[in-house]
Design a protein around this motif. Structure first.
Motif, mmCIF file in Angstrom:
data_model
loop_
_atom_site.group_PDB
_atom_site.id
_atom_site.type_symbol
_atom_site.label_atom_id
_atom_site.label_comp_id
_atom_site.label_asym_id
_atom_site.label_seq_id
_atom_site.Cartn_x
_atom_site.Cartn_y
_atom_site.Cartn_z
ATOM 1 N N GLN A 1 59.092 11.485 70.629
ATOM 2 C CA GLN A 1 58.624 12.781 70.152
ATOM 3 C C GLN A 1 59.870 13.634 69.916
ATOM 4 O O GLN A 1 60.686 13.812 70.825
ATOM 5 N N ASP B 1 51.840 8.537 63.686
ATOM 6 C CA ASP B 1 50.908 9.526 64.222
ATOM 7 C C ASP B 1 51.160 9.659 65.718
ATOM 8 O O ASP B 1 51.618 8.707 66.359
ATOM 9 N N PRO B 2 50.826 10.804 66.293
ATOM 10 C CA PRO B 2 51.012 10.943 67.745
ATOM 11 C C PRO B 2 50.267 9.844 68.490
ATOM 12 O O PRO B 2 49.072 9.634 68.267
ATOM 13 N N ASP C 1 56.884 19.567 65.747
ATOM 14 C CA ASP C 1 57.398 18.322 66.310
ATOM 15 C C ASP C 1 56.666 17.174 65.638
ATOM 16 O O ASP C 1 55.626 17.368 65.002
ATOM 17 N N CYS C 2 57.226 15.978 65.761
ATOM 18 C CA CYS C 2 56.567 14.791 65.234
ATOM 19 C C CYS C 2 57.023 13.585 66.056
ATOM 20 O O CYS C 2 57.893 13.696 66.924
ATOM 21 N N TRP C 3 56.410 12.440 65.772
ATOM 22 C CA TRP C 3 56.689 11.219 66.524
ATOM 23 C C TRP C 3 57.327 10.176 65.618
ATOM 24 O O TRP C 3 56.970 10.056 64.444
#
Length: 182
Positions: free
Chosen positions: A78, A111-112, A130-132
């Protein structure tokens, strides 16, 4: 016959069986695993989570941990910020760190993932997205994934090692372990 243990190391746990050199007691592997004669094959920083392999077989331990074998390690990361094509391409080509250029990483935005809650939770900021990422490396420098994402302007908020070679975390909850075939 060799033993191999897959352990889902929680955040804040040391990747060793004893805590030497500090005034306060921090959780260690002995808090979770009571199997004599096994030792970690590699490390996972205290502020990282996920798959840690333990074995009583020195050759297997070396094959897993020694960078010369280039065993792939996959992380769910993350990050703070939005990963764009440019930053992902930098990671794919290798990133210059203080200790030299990293090997190219396999990386993609994901995707999370559906993970266990982290204790303490990751801090969220309303104004910063934020992103993964799913990121695979084939070397093992100290805090390498965190340093790589920071070098491309995307600081790591949460780091979960998901896979080492053929071994995968799958359905192990945080703090759980199981024996695996060698």
């Amino acid at each position: 016959m060799s033993q191999l243990i897959l352990f889902n190391k929680p955040f804040g746990v040391l990747s060793q069986f004893t805590d030497r050199g500090t005034q306060t007691t921090r959780p260690t592997l002995s808090t979770y695993i009571d199997v004599p004669g096994v030792y970690p094959a590699g490390r996972l920083d205290r502020d990282s989570e996920g798959l840690l392999l333990l074995t009583d077989d020195g050759k297997l331990q070396s094959r897993i941990a020694d960078p010369k074998y280039k065993m792939p390690k996959t992380y769910l990361v993350q990050i703070e910020g939005e990963a764009d094509v440019g930053s992902l391409d930098q990671l794919r080509q290798g990133v210059r760190l203080k200790d030299g250029l990293t090997r190219p990483a396999d990386v993609q935005r994901i995707d999370p993932p559906d993970l266990w809650p982290r204790d303490p939770p990751v801090r969220y900021r309303k104004t910063v997205p934020d992103c993964w990422l799913q990121l695979t490396i084939r070397e093992g420098r100290n805090r390498q994934v965190r340093r790589m994402t920071a070098a491309v302007g995307l600081p790591t908020l949460r780091l979960v090692r998901w896979r080492i070679g053929e071994w995968i975390l799958d359905d192990l909850s945080s703090g759980e372990w199981r024996k695996a075939p060698v």
